[in-house]
Design an enzyme around this catalytic site. Structure first.
Site, PDB file in Angstrom:
ATOM      1  N   ASP A   1       0.626  -1.150  -0.597  1.00  0.00           N
ATOM      2  CA  ASP A   1      -0.080  -0.187  -0.238  1.00  0.00           C
ATOM      3  C   ASP A   1       1.056   1.233  -0.427  1.00  0.00           C
ATOM      4  O   ASP A   1       2.321   1.409   0.520  1.00  0.00           O
ATOM      5  CB  ASP A   1      -0.866   0.265   1.052  1.00  0.00           C
ATOM      6  CG  ASP A   1      -1.977   0.137   0.682  1.00  0.00           C
ATOM      7  OD1 ASP A   1      -2.161   1.917  -0.048  1.00  0.00           O
ATOM      8  OD2 ASP A   1      -3.342   1.042   1.751  1.00  0.00           O
TER       9      ASP A   1
HETATM   10  C1  BGC Z   1      -5.187   3.098  -0.222  1.00  0.00           C
HETATM   11  C2  BGC Z   1      -5.037   2.115  -1.713  1.00  0.00           C
HETATM   12  C3  BGC Z   1      -4.725   3.045  -2.388  1.00  0.00           C
HETATM   13  C4  BGC Z   1      -3.603   3.580  -3.134  1.00  0.00           C
HETATM   14  C5  BGC Z   1      -3.298   4.427  -3.924  1.00  0.00           C
HETATM   15  C6  BGC Z   1      -4.675   4.365  -0.034  1.00  0.00           C
HETATM   16  O1  BGC Z   1      -3.951   5.244   0.799  1.00  0.00           O
HETATM   17  O2  BGC Z   1      -5.519   2.607   0.863  1.00  0.00           O
HETATM   18  O3  BGC Z   1      -6.076   1.448  -1.555  1.00  0.00           O
HETATM   19  O4  BGC Z   1      -4.529   2.264  -3.719  1.00  0.00           O
HETATM   20  O5  BGC Z   1      -3.698   4.507  -1.361  1.00  0.00           O
HETATM   21  O6  BGC Z   1      -4.196   5.477  -3.873  1.00  0.00           O
END
Ligand code: BGC
Length: 750
Positions: free
Chosen positions: A281
Site C-alpha cells: 500500500d
Molecule cells: C489506499 C489504497 C490505494 C492507494 C493508492 C492507499 O491510501 O489504502 O487502497 O490503492 O492509496 O491510491
C-alpha cells in the site's frame, strides 16, 4: 498527505414452504432454471511460456535496473528498463473505477482532459446485488477502462471484511460475510484480468479499521483469521489466479503486513501457491532487507524522492554490502516480469485495447446500481409511486444533488457523467409533475476538521448537526405544498472516507430532525438513504412508512434510483452487512475491542457480523441478507439430493420459488448452515450458498444450489488443516439471515 480533493418483504410472504408441498394448478411450472451464478474461468498463469525470456532479461540487467523495478518511480508506476523493452508497470485505482491521472511525483491531478471515466457503484452496492454475474460485469467493464488508459494493474477489488459498522472504508468493501465476499471477489478478479490487466486484490490482510491503520497491530486468533478474514483472498488466488495483491498498512502479530513472513511467504505463497506480485500500500513499507525477504515485490508510496524509498538506494547499498543476495533480488524481478508477460505488457501482440466511458459501460454501472437498491420498508405499499392525480413532488435533501464520484480522502473517479437522484427523477417523471427541490440540510463540518483535511485523522469528520432555519423552512414549505415528499438523506464520501473511521452511527447534519419535521407536515413522505455503511435509523424506521436504501451508486445511480421508485425496476438488493440498533450491539464494540491503540485484539473471534447477532440472540435493526420486493415470493419443495454425504461430495439443494405478487422480480435464495453439538465453537449459522433468480409474476422457478461438503469445514488449529466434522448439520433456507423458511437435516459420514 494525499488524495486531497477540494472539500468537497411486502412483508416476506415466505410461508413455511416445506409445509406447502403442492403448487397451485394455475401456476406454470418451468424446468429447473440456471440460477444467476458466474461460471467464468480464470486466465491461466503461464510462467513456463515466458521463462527463458524472463531469465535472459534478468541476465542482461544491472543491479540498479533491477532495483528500479522494485519501487515506485512515479506515483503509480515502478521503473521499467527501456533499453531491454521492459515497460513500467502502470497502476490505477481502484474500487470506483479508473482514477484520474495523478501527477508523476505528487498527489495533485495531472490535469489531463482525456481521463474522464465511468464512475462505477461502490463495492457495498455491488455486494448488495448478491449477483456474481454482475461482479464479473463490473470487473470486466473496469478492466476495459484500465486498458483504454494504458494501465497494467487495477488497484481493486478491496475485499477486507467489514468488522465494525463505523469503518471509514465500509462503502469501499463488500461485506461482513466471508462466503458472500469470495463469491463476488472471484468473478470480479476474473473480469478484470480478462482484459490483459492485473487485478490487485487489497488490502492483504486484516485491514479492518482506519483508526491507527499505519501502526496498529492486529491480533486475531488463527481460526478466525482462516475462516473469516482470509477466505476471499485465498479464493482470488486459487480460483481467479489473481496476478497481484496489495500489502496492507497495519501490522499483524507484531510485523507490518508488507514485511510479514507468515502472511506473505507462508500463507500466500507456500500454502496457497500465489505466483503473482505483492505491491505495498502507498507508504506502507518500513524496512529494506526484511521487506524483500519476507515477500514484498514492489514498494509504492507517497512523496519523498523515489530513490529514498526502502527498496531503492537503500536496497542497492544492502546488496553491495552483502546484506541481501542478488539472487533474492532476481526472484522479485522475475515475478514482476512474469506478471507483465501474463497481461501482454512486454509483447503486446493481441493485447486488449479497451474503451473508456462508453454507453456500454454506463449501462454496466446502471445494471449494478439497479440491482443494489434495497427496499427496507414499504408498509403502505407507497412504492412503487402511484402517479395518478399527483401534481407535485417535493425532493428534499442535499443528497438529492450531491455527487460522490470524488470526495474525501481516497481514490475516486473523474467523470463526465454522474446522474444525481434529483436528475434521475427529472429524467423519469412525467413532464406534467412539478418537482420542488429544497436542500433541507447543509453539509457542515466543524472548522478544525476542515483545517486538518490534509492529515490522516484518527476519527471521522465532526459535523454540525443543527439545521439551518432557512433551509428547514424551505423544505417544510415544499413538503406541505406537494402531494408526495421524498427525502434524500444519508452521508457522502467526505463523511465516509478512507483514513478515518466514523465516531458513531448518527445521521449527520441534523437529518434526523429534518426527516421527523417533514413527516409531520406531509405523512406521504418516502425516506431514501444514500450511504455506504450502517446508520442509526431506529427512529426513522419507526416513524416513516417507506424506507429505501441506495449507495454511492455510480454514474447512473440517479436513474436507477428513480426507476426503482417508479417501479420500472423491482428492487432486489439485500443488505451485505447487519444494520445494528445500537453500536454497542455490534461485536467489535460489544467486546470493547475497537479501535485499540497500539494493538487491537479481535475479541469477538469468529462471531463477526450476523454470526454475533444470531449466536448472542441480539435483534438487529435490519439483518444481513434482508431486502424487500414489490412482489412476494414463496419457497417450496426444498429438498437435498441426499441426506448423507462424505466430505468429498457436493450437496445439492433444490428450492422452488413462486412469485405470488403482481410484479416480476428477483429474489435471493440464501442457504445458511449450522452444526449442532460441534466439538468446536460455531456461529449459530453461516452462509454457505445463495443464488439470485428472476421469477415472473404468477410463475414458478426451481433453482438448484450446490454446497461442496468441504465448504462446511472448520480450520483445525492443532492439525493446521481444514477439517469436515462428521455428524448432523442443519441447512437453513431463507431470504435473509433472519427469515428462515425451511430447515433440513443432513449427515456427514466417514
Ligand atoms: C489506499 C489504497 C490505494 C492507494 C493508492 C492507499 O491510501 O489504502 O487502497 O490503492 O492509496 O491510491
Amino acid at each position: 498527505m494525499k488524495h486531497i480533493y477540494p472539500y468537497s418483504l411486502l412483508v416476506l410472504v415466505f410461508l413455511l414452504s416445506c409445509c406447502k408441498s403442492e403448487t397451485k394448478s394455475e401456476v406454470q411450472i418451468s424446468q429447473p432454471e440456471k440460477p444467476i451464478t458466474s461460471a467464468h474461468q480464470p486466465k491461466p498463469f503461464n510462467i513456463s511460456d515466458f521463462e527463458s525470456h524472463v531469465d535472459t532479461l534478468i541476465s542482461q540487467m544491472t543491479l540498479e535496473e533491477k532495483v528500479g523495478m522494485l519501487h515506485g518511480n512515479s506515483m503509480f508506476a515502478n521503473g521499467g528498463v527501456e533499453r531491454l523493452g521492459v515497460p513500467e508497470l502502470r497502476m490505477a485505482d481502484g474500487p470506483l473505477g479508473i482514477r484520474e491521472e495523478i501527477s508523476e511525483d505528487n498527489w495533485s491531478p495531472a490535469g489531463w482532459t482525456n481521463d474522464f471515466a465511468t464512475y462505477y457503484p461502490a463495492a457495498g452496492s455491488l455486494a448488495a446485488t448478491w449477483n456474481p454475474e454482475l461482479a464479473y460485469t463490473f470487473g470486466n467493464s473496469v478492466g476495459q477502462e484500465a486498458r483504454a488508459r494504458h494501465k497494467d494493474m487495477v488497484l481493486s477489488p478491496a475485499i477486507n471484511i467489514i468488522r465494525t459498522p463505523l469503518g471509514g472504508r465500509t462503502y469501499e468493501y463488500f461485506t461482513e460475510d466471508p462466503f458472500l465476499n469470495k463469491t463476488l471477489a472471484v468473478p470480479f478478479v476474473i473480469g478484470i484480468q480478462d482484459n490483459d490487466v492485473m487485478a490487485c486484490v487489497k488490502h492483504f490482510a486484516v485491514n479492518n479499521q482506519e483508526t491507527n491503520r499505519g501502526t496498529v497491530d492486529v491480533l486475531v486468533d488463527e481460526r478466525t483469521l482462516r475462516e473469516i478474514y482470509l477466505p476471499a483472498f485465498e479464493a482470488t488466488v486459487k480460483k481467479a489466479n489473481a496476478y497481484s495483491m496489495m500489502g496492507a498498512y497495519n501490522k499483524f502479530r507484531g510485523d507490518y503486513l508488507c514485511e510479514n513472513d507468515y502472511m506473505l511467504n507462508t500463507i500466500l505463497r507456500d500454502e496457497w501457491g500465489f505466483k503473482g506480485i505483492i505491491v505495498s500500500d502507498w507508504a506502507a513499507v518500513h524496512s529494506t532487507v526484511k521487506t524483500l525477504e519476507n515477500g514484498l515485490d514492489i514498494e509504492m508510496g507517497t512523496p519523498k524522492p523515489f530513490h529514498e524509498f526502502f527498496l531503492a538506494d537503500k536496497l542497492i547499498a544492502a546488496a553491495k554490502a552483502g546484506e541481501i543476495s542478488e539472487t533474492e533480488i532476481d526472484k522479485h524481478v522475475k515475478r514482476i516480469l512474469n506478471v507483465l508477460h501474463q497481461v501482454k505488457a512486454i509483447d503486446s501482440t493481441g493485447r486488449t485495447q479497451g474503451s473508456l466511458a462508453t454507453q456500454a459501460h454506463f449501462k454496466d454501472a446502471y445494471d449494478i446500481a439497479a440491482e443494489s437498491i434495497i427496499l427496507l420498508k414499504n408498509e403502505n405499499n407507497t412504492l412503487p409511486l402511484q402517479l395518478e392525480g399527483v401534481k407535485s413532488i417535493a425532493v428534499i435533501g442535499n443528497n438529492a444533488t450531491k455527487k460522490n464520484a470524488l470526495g474525501g480522502f481516497g481514490a475516486g473517479v473523474k467523470t463526465n457523467r454522474e446522474v444525481t437522484p434529483l436528475e434521475g427523477l427529472q429524467n423519469r417523471l412525467p413532464k406534467g409533475i412539478t418537482i420542488q427541490y429544497a436542500e433541507g440540510y447543509l453539509e457542515r463540518y466543524s472548522k478544525n476538521e476542515n483545517d486538518q483535511k490534509e492529515e490522516v485523522t484518527l476519527q471521522g469528520p465532526t459535523t454540525i448537526d443543527q439545521l439551518d432555519a432557512t433551509k428547514l423552512e424551505e423544505a417544510l414549505t415544499a413538503a406541505k405544498t406537494s402531494d408526495i415528499a421524498i427525502i434524500f438523506a444519508g452521508s457522502n464520501r467526505d463523511y465516509e472516507t478512507e483514513a478515518s473511521d466514523r465516531q458513531n452511527l448518527n445521521l449527520p447534519f441534523g437529518q434526523e430532525e429534518l426527516i421527523q419535521k417533514v413527516l409531520e407536515v406531509n405523512p406521504n413522505t418516502i425516506v431514501v438513504m444514500i450511504a455506504g455503511a450502517p446508520y442509526d435509523l431506529g427512529t426513522i424506521k419507526d416513524k416513516s412508512h417507506t424506507l429505501v436504501w441506495s449507495w454511492f451508486n455510480g454514474s447512473e445511480g440517479g436513474n436507477a434510483l428513480a426507476d426503482v421508485l417508479l417501479g420500472t425496476i423491482n428492487p432486489s438488493g439485500k443488505l451485505p452487512w447487519t444494520m445494528p440498533k445500537h453500536i454497542n450491539d455490534s461485536p467489535a464494540h460489544a467486546t470493547n475491542s475497537f479501535p485499540g491503540n497500539e494493538s487491537v485484539r479481535y475479541k469477538e473471534g469468529l462471531l463477526v457480523g450476523y454470526r454475533w447477532f444470531d449466536t448472542k440472540h441480539i435483534e438487529p435493526l435490519y439483518p444481513f441478507g434482508y431486502g424487500l420486493s414489490y412482489t412476494s415470493f414463496e419457497f417450496s419443495d426444498i429438498k437435498t439430493n441426499q441426506t448423507e454425504y462424505t466430505d468429498t461430495d457436493i450437496l445439492s439443494i433444490k428450492v422452488t420459488i413462486e412469485n405470488t405478487g403482481k410484479f416480476d422480480g428477483k429474489e435471493v435464495v440464501q442457504v445458511y448452515v449450522s452444526k449442532p453439538n460441534s466439538k468446536v465453537e460455531r456461529a449459530s449459522k453461516a452462509l454457505k450458498a445463495f443464488t439470485k433468480v428472476h421469477v415472473d409474476s404468477g410463475k414458478t422457478q426451481t433453482v438448484s444450489l450446490e454446497i461442496p461438503i468441504k465448504e462446511l469445514a472448520f480450520y483445525n488449529v492443532d492439525t493446521k488443516s481444514w477439517e469436515v466434522e462428521k455428524g448432523v448439520y442443519i441447512l437453513q433456507v431463507g431470504n435473509s439471515s433472519r427469515n428462515i423458511v425451511s430447515k433440513q437435516k443432513i449427515r456427514v459420514t466417514e
